[in-house]
Design an enzyme around this catalytic site. Structure first.
Site, PDB file in Angstrom:
ATOM      1  N   TYR A 124       0.856  -1.190   0.000  1.00 44.76           N
ATOM      2  CA  TYR A 124       0.000   0.000   0.000  1.00 44.76           C
ATOM      3  C   TYR A 124       0.894   1.243   0.000  1.00 44.76           C
ATOM      4  O   TYR A 124       1.789   1.376   0.835  1.00 44.76           O
ATOM      5  CB  TYR A 124      -0.902   0.022   1.239  1.00 44.76           C
ATOM      6  CG  TYR A 124      -1.930   1.130   1.183  1.00 44.76           C
ATOM      7  CD1 TYR A 124      -3.212   0.887   0.713  1.00 44.76           C
ATOM      8  CD2 TYR A 124      -1.603   2.432   1.566  1.00 44.76           C
ATOM      9  CE1 TYR A 124      -4.151   1.904   0.630  1.00 44.76           C
ATOM     10  CE2 TYR A 124      -2.525   3.452   1.475  1.00 44.76           C
ATOM     11  CZ  TYR A 124      -3.803   3.191   1.011  1.00 44.76           C
ATOM     12  OH  TYR A 124      -4.718   4.203   0.914  1.00 44.76           O
ATOM     13  N   SER A 234       6.196   9.156  13.563  1.00 45.65           N
ATOM     14  CA  SER A 234       7.653   9.086  13.486  1.00 45.65           C
ATOM     15  C   SER A 234       8.298   9.619  14.761  1.00 45.65           C
ATOM     16  O   SER A 234       7.750  10.486  15.452  1.00 45.65           O
ATOM     17  CB  SER A 234       8.147   9.877  12.283  1.00 45.65           C
ATOM     18  OG  SER A 234       9.524   9.703  12.101  1.00 45.65           O
ATOM     19  N   GLN A 256      12.250  15.026  11.328  1.00 49.27           N
ATOM     20  CA  GLN A 256      11.166  14.122  11.716  1.00 49.27           C
ATOM     21  C   GLN A 256       9.923  14.879  12.151  1.00 49.27           C
ATOM     22  O   GLN A 256       8.799  14.437  11.924  1.00 49.27           O
ATOM     23  CB  GLN A 256      11.629  13.187  12.828  1.00 49.27           C
ATOM     24  CG  GLN A 256      12.748  12.267  12.400  1.00 49.27           C
ATOM     25  CD  GLN A 256      12.406  11.514  11.123  1.00 49.27           C
ATOM     26  OE1 GLN A 256      11.549  10.637  11.107  1.00 49.27           O
ATOM     27  NE2 GLN A 256      13.075  11.863  10.030  1.00 49.27           N
ATOM     28  N   HIS A 417      -2.285 -39.543  21.039  1.00 50.39           N
ATOM     29  CA  HIS A 417      -0.906 -39.276  20.630  1.00 50.39           C
ATOM     30  C   HIS A 417      -0.021 -40.474  20.966  1.00 50.39           C
ATOM     31  O   HIS A 417       0.792 -40.923  20.147  1.00 50.39           O
ATOM     32  CB  HIS A 417      -0.367 -38.033  21.348  1.00 50.39           C
ATOM     33  CG  HIS A 417      -0.854 -36.727  20.789  1.00 50.39           C
ATOM     34  ND1 HIS A 417      -2.175 -36.388  20.738  1.00 50.39           N
ATOM     35  CD2 HIS A 417      -0.170 -35.661  20.266  1.00 50.39           C
ATOM     36  CE1 HIS A 417      -2.299 -35.183  20.203  1.00 50.39           C
ATOM     37  NE2 HIS A 417      -1.084 -34.719  19.911  1.00 50.39           N
TER      38      HIS A 417
END
Length: 438
Positions: A124, A234, A256, A417
């Site tokens: 995306y 961020s 940033q 088992h």
């Protein structure tokens, strides 16, 4: 408001993981269910409703001519830079490749692990406040190195405004080797990738950033497909001493802060002189920053200069914060590296500004946020691989270990088992305590 200067113990980031409002969650649920049940019809309906673009199924896929035309709309310098960046990213991720392995035991048993790529991955690519062709490379190239044979990209139909898809995104995708692209975004694109429509085949994993609706849609389809993560805003932390240049520190913090209003930009330093110089420099640089309103809100809400008594205390603060990006701007940054435990990416020295990693050096810029660097890692080739355990047990090994296996199974109350082993021991003439008929 000026950048805050305070003692480290007074600081706390109170951002919460974004789970969305009840209304947003309900809207996403309706979109995902509609696309799941109606396919292309719902995909086109929501594209017209939310993106204001009317399409038909035949026009969903981006054609070769449009991709070729995109090259005429971007600068040659961009193409050259994206090609060199892609080569660096590919070279770095090639070193992460894994191979299958097998180990032949002395008793004739064969144990191992088979490593295979995912078959089909969806990437995306958002529109909105900014288009990020670099993120195309960071998602696509590790998948390619892993050997994923089918990589499909989706992006909103108007990332480039009235002219359609942003040409820089198309060029970056083409340079990365993507051959299947669709002009669809939002929660409806995520649902289409997860469940498939007549036009878009379903994928095994969805990766790439997006807005809150994309994030909620990825959470909603997780389990039907794998997802990369639900990334938060961020973050950057700069650990610096008195030798750091305040101009560099301020510029890197703002690199940033300009991402979005919830981004976090923090200086950790034992030098009050540096802290005050950086706060002044941040204010000066903000005034000339094109995205000043966004960066200023980030600095006002989530930015600070934190004072510590020593670099050792600063490292402890950093490890508790576990930032997405950590810059170490000290006299001898390499000497501190061994003590840094929690950071998504570590940038050492004055020439390793965070954008070097964002765009060009080679390591992936998709990193853990919200303190999750305590236990998670950047995107790597491993994110696009799956592993199968291999067991070829010999008769000798089964006869030698069968009784032990039955003991463990019965301790857990799983007689079936135990009997699956017992019948084999009986057939092979080894008896077996409490055989299959018990």
């Amino acid at each position: 408001m000026a950048m805050k200067i305070m003692r480290a113990e007074q600081f706390g980031i109170t951002r919460e993981v974004e789970y969305g409002s009840p209304e947003q969650n309900e809207a996403v649920r309706e979109i995902v269910e509609a696309v799941r049940n109606e396919g292309d019809a719902a995909l086109l309906r929501y594209t017209e409703l939310h993106d204001k673009v009317s399409l038909d199924a035949a026009s969903l896929r981006v054609g070769d001519a449009e991709i070729e035309a995109a090259y005429d709309r971007v600068e040659p310098e961009f193409v050259a830079a994206i090609r060199e960046a892609a080569a660096n990213i590919r070279s770095f991720h090639e070193k992460q490749k894994r191979t299958s392995w097998m180990d032949l035991q002395p008793d004739g048993s064969l144990l191992g692990q088979i490593v295979r790529p995912l078959r089909r991955v969806g990437v995306y690519v958002p529109g909105g406040k900014a288009a990020y062709p670099s993120s195309v490379l960071m998602n696509v190239i590790p998948a390619q190195v892993a050997g994923v044979p089918e990589i499909v990209m989706v992006t909103p139909p108007a990332t480039g405004g009235t002219e359609g898809i942003d040409p820089y995104i198309l060029v970056a995708a083409a340079e990365a080797g993507v051959r299947e692209m669709y002009r669809v975004g939002g929660a409806q694109a995520v649902a289409a990738l997860a469940y498939g429509t007549a036009t878009i085949a379903p994928v095994d994993k969805i990766c790439g950033p997006g807005n809150i609706y994309v994030a909620l849609a990825k959470r909603a389809v997780f389990g039907v497909v794998d997802i990369d993560s639900i990334a938060g805003p961020s973050e950057i932390v700069v650990l610096a001493d008195e030798t750091a240049d305040p101009v560099y520190v301020a510029a890197d913090l703002l690199s940033q802060a300009e991402h979005d209003e919830m981004a976090s930009a923090v200086l950790v330093t034992p030098s009050e002189t540096l802290a005050r110089a950086v706060a002044d420099e941040v204010e000066r640089q903000l005034q000339a920053l094109p995205r000043e309103p966004i960066a200023r809100r980030s600095i006002d809400s989530y930015g600070a200069a934190l004072l510590v008594d020593s670099l050792a205390e600063g490292i402890d603060v950093v490890n508790r914060m576990a930032p997405e990006h950590l810059e170490v701007l000290t006299a001898d940054p390499l000497s501190l590296l061994a003590r840094i435990e929690n950071a998504g990416a570590i940038f050492l020295g004055p020439h390793s500004s965070e954008p070097v990693g964002d765009y060009f050096a080679g390591p992936n810029h998709i990193l853990p946020t919200n303190g999750t660097a305590r236990f998670s890692s950047p995107v790597t080739v491993d994110d696009f691989l799956k592993k199968s355990s291999l067991i070829y047990y010999s008769k000798e090994a089964l006869l030698a270990n069968g009784e032990k296996i039955m003991t463990l199974a019965r301790r857990e109350g799983l007689e079936g088992h135990a009997r699956a082993i017992a019948v084999r021991l009986e057939r092979e003439g080894a008896g077996g305590s409490g055989g299959a008929g018990r």
